[in-house]
Scaffold this active site. Structure first.
Site, short mmCIF file in Angstrom:
data_model
loop_
_atom_site.label_atom_id
_atom_site.label_comp_id
_atom_site.label_asym_id
_atom_site.label_seq_id
_atom_site.Cartn_x
_atom_site.Cartn_y
_atom_site.Cartn_z
N ASP A 1 -4.53 -18.47 -2.79
CA ASP A 1 -3.76 -17.23 -2.79
C ASP A 1 -4.67 -16.01 -2.57
O ASP A 1 -4.18 -14.90 -2.35
CB ASP A 1 -2.98 -17.10 -4.10
CG ASP A 1 -1.83 -16.12 -4.00
OD1 ASP A 1 -1.54 -15.65 -2.88
OD2 ASP A 1 -1.21 -15.84 -5.05
N ASP B 1 2.89 -8.65 3.66
CA ASP B 1 1.45 -8.84 3.48
C ASP B 1 0.65 -8.59 4.76
O ASP B 1 -0.54 -8.90 4.82
CB ASP B 1 1.20 -10.26 2.93
CG ASP B 1 -0.02 -10.33 2.03
OD1 ASP B 1 -0.51 -9.26 1.61
OD2 ASP B 1 -0.48 -11.46 1.77
N LYS C 1 2.58 -19.35 -5.06
CA LYS C 1 3.08 -18.26 -5.89
C LYS C 1 4.43 -18.65 -6.49
O LYS C 1 5.21 -19.35 -5.83
CB LYS C 1 3.34 -17.02 -5.02
CG LYS C 1 2.14 -16.26 -4.56
CD LYS C 1 2.58 -15.06 -3.70
CE LYS C 1 1.39 -14.31 -3.13
NZ LYS C 1 0.56 -13.63 -4.12
N ARG D 1 -8.79 -11.78 1.84
CA ARG D 1 -10.22 -11.48 1.95
C ARG D 1 -10.93 -12.45 2.89
O ARG D 1 -11.94 -12.10 3.50
CB ARG D 1 -10.85 -11.46 0.55
CG ARG D 1 -10.77 -12.77 -0.18
CD ARG D 1 -11.05 -12.61 -1.67
NE ARG D 1 -9.87 -12.05 -2.38
CZ ARG D 1 -9.86 -11.75 -3.67
NH1 ARG D 1 -10.94 -11.91 -4.40
NH2 ARG D 1 -8.77 -11.27 -4.23
N1 BES Z 1 -0.92 -10.55 -0.94
C1 BES Z 1 -1.39 -10.71 -2.26
C2 BES Z 1 -1.53 -9.40 -3.03
C3 BES Z 1 -0.28 -8.60 -3.27
C4 BES Z 1 0.39 -8.69 -4.47
C5 BES Z 1 0.16 -7.70 -2.34
C6 BES Z 1 1.52 -7.93 -4.70
C7 BES Z 1 1.28 -6.93 -2.56
C8 BES Z 1 1.97 -7.03 -3.76
C9 BES Z 1 -2.75 -11.40 -2.24
O1 BES Z 1 -2.97 -12.27 -1.21
C10 BES Z 1 -2.88 -12.18 -3.51
O2 BES Z 1 -2.15 -13.12 -3.66
N2 BES Z 1 -3.79 -11.76 -4.39
C11 BES Z 1 -4.02 -12.43 -5.60
C12 BES Z 1 -5.52 -12.60 -5.75
C13 BES Z 1 -5.90 -13.59 -6.82
C14 BES Z 1 -5.50 -14.99 -6.41
C15 BES Z 1 -7.39 -13.51 -7.00
C16 BES Z 1 -3.46 -11.57 -6.74
O3 BES Z 1 -3.54 -10.35 -6.66
O4 BES Z 1 -2.92 -12.15 -7.67
ZN ZN Z 2 -1.94 -11.93 0.49
MN MN Z 3 -2.31 -14.24 -1.59
#
Ligand code: BES
Ligand code: ZN
Ligand code: MN
Length: 488
Positions: free
Chosen positions: A336, A277, A266, A340
């Site tokens: 990322d 998280d 990220k 899931r």
């Molecule tokens: N932990 C993040 C989601 C998140 C984002 C939680 C902002 C709280 C605030 C999750 O693991 C993630 O990175 N999701 C990605 C998914 C994508 C790679 C398909 C996202 O939402 O960008």
């Molecule tokens: Zn996450």
């Molecule tokens: Mn993530």
């Protein structure tokens, strides 16, 4: 923690809080509410005049402080309680703490006709708004330490006060876990905190699965995501099993103690708050401990798959195929999309080994949650209309918002991978919906008794407002406890 007590009589403190109720559906001047304890006539006359002179509306959370330097009590706080229901009193409790942050001891005169829920709302609002997360002496906490609630029949309010206290205490436990920096909060530390609280509740069972046990049983998602970290993953399995319970609920919570994104790293802007998280895991263990403390007559198992998603030579890669608990496989398209993968293992385990009546998961799963619904509302997914209605309603009563989103059938085809049963993150839009569709694949027989909350957005608050402090909100604890109390 702020000490809240029921008292009979006028109270001992020199700050008295008098409730003001709104006139339904109008912003017409409100009136003072007759209180359960008898107040001196001149005080009532003065307060009544004050309500009209200050043009108070009684809106929930309205406050007006009045100083009476030559009289007793020396301070009067006029406090709007809205309709006088639990929601109004929750807002009032939070506003009271903010308005009287400099005082140490105050007495609230409860209305003569206040229902028990008023005390629950007052306690939850006041306790949650007093919350601060502190690792050092920096910053200030509210001075308020004692709150007396003056009533005529304490017996009528005891249980409601106890429920409000327990709900707030567990919400604050979830906030503490979520606010803790990840240098401290690794999977083992998280499990130790749960063990600490579980030890005070002898009837609660706790198993903490170690990495070798996870490997033995085939939890490939948890191991893959945790593989890049120097701190090994864990699975917390926490059970409350009261005698005679006929319903079994499994609560699963995402427990990524820090999410760098892994090899699909990220940017800093998206990473800096990723200690939060594990807010889903915090909420499910706190709700389960709360249910045990309140002795709710329903069997509950909380599952918290815990891992740190790091970048290293042992980290999992985009394109890896992951073998989940139970045999289904995922092609990891983006490291990322790690939440899931750990949830898939836990859901499959719940269905296979625990066979509950209802399966609920909470996860800070996608940034798309806040794109769709803004910062205060969780996205809820389920095939079950009855569960949807019940959970949205109980969460709303508890002061937590969620909105049901569609499990769009057409998008299931996005999950098709040449290498494995599913792509983890196809990245073709509708990020929160597609993540939910992916999770559904692991719910087996429980498919139509499963509910998923994507709570990325409401897990965190950027400001201190009403009963929320800045930072972790403990979202989910209040709503789950209220829903669980309706089962059994
Ligand atoms: N932990 C993040 C989601 C998140 C984002 C939680 C902002 C709280 C605030 C999750 O693991 C993630 O990175 N999701 C990605 C998914 C994508 C790679 C398909 C996202 O939402 O960008
Ligand atoms: Zn996450
Ligand atoms: Mn993530």
């Amino acid at each position: 923690m702020l000490d809240i007590r029921l008292v009979t009589g006028p109270g001992r403190f020199d700050t008295l809080v008098l409730p003001v109720r709104s006139v339904e559906g109008t912003d017409a001047p409100a009136s003072l509410v007759p209180t359960a304890v008898t107040l001196p006539d001149d005080l009532v006359t003065e307060a009544t005049a004050l309500v009209s002179a200050a043009a108070l509306t009684g809106a929930a959370g309205e406050t007006r402080l009045h100083l009476r330097p030559l009289a007793t009590p020396v301070r009067l706080l006029m406090l709007g309680v809205g309709d006088g229901d639990e929601t109004g009193w929750r807002a009032a409790g939070a506003a009271l703490v903010r308005a009287l942050a400099e005082e140490t001891s105050v007495t609230v005169a409860l209305p003569a006709d206040a229902p028990p829920e008023a005390v629950r709302g007052l306690a939850e609002g006041a306790l949650l708004a007093s919350y601060r997360f502190r690792l050092t002496d920096a910053g200030s906490s509210p001075a308020l330490a004692e709150l007396e609630v003056a009533v005529d029949e304490p017996g009528r309010y005891d249980a409601a006060l106890d429920t409000g206290r327990t709900t707030a205490r567990m919400t604050c436990f979830a906030r503490d876990l979520t606010n803790m920096p990840s240098s401290v909060k690794n999977p083992e530390w998280f499990a130790d905190q749960v063990a600490g609280l579980a030890a005070d509740l002898p009837e609660v069972d706790l198993r903490v699965w170690q990495p070798d046990e996870l490997a033995e049983a085939g939890f490939g998602g948890i191991l893959a995501v945790g593989g890049g970290s120097a701190k090994g993953p864990r699975l917390v399995e926490l059970g409350w099993h009261p005698a005679g319970a006929t319903t079994h609920v499994v609560l699963v919570g995402k427990g990524i103690t820090f999410d760098t994104g892994g090899i699909s790293i990220k940017p800093l802007s998206g990473m800096k708050l990723m200690r939060k998280d594990m807010a889903g895991a915090a909420a499910v263990v706190a709700a389960t401990l709360g249910a045990a403390a309140l002795r709710l007559p329903v069997r509950i198992t909380a599952l918290a798959p815990l891992a740190e998603n790091m970048v290293s030579g042992s980290a999992f890669r985009p394109g890896d195929v992951i073998h989940h608990y139970g045999g289904l496989t995922s092609e990891s398209t983006n490291s990322d999309a790690e939440g899931r993968l750990v949830l898939a293992d836990a859901l499959a385990y719940a269905v296979d080994r625990l066979a509950p009546d209802v399966l609920v998961d909470l996860a800070t799963l996608t940034g798309a949650n806040s794109i769709a619904l803004g910062t205060r509302t969780a996205a809820m997914y389920t095939e079950n209309d009855e569960l949807a209605e019940a959970l949205v309603a109980t969460a709303a009563e508890a002061g937590e918002r969620s909105w049901r989103m569609p499990l769009v059938g057409d998008y299931v085809e996005y999950l098709g991978s040449d290498l494995a049963d599913f792509y983890s993150a196809p990245n073709r839009g509708a990020g929160s919906v597609v993540a939910a569709l992916y999770l559904r694949e692991f719910t087996g027989d429980l498919r139509d008794r499963w509910v998923h909350f994507d709570m990325s957005a409401p897990a965190w608050s950027s400001d201190a407002k009403a009963e929320l402090a800045k930072g972790a909100t403990g979202w989910g604890v209040r709503g789950l406890l209220r829903w669980l109390a309706t089962l059994g």
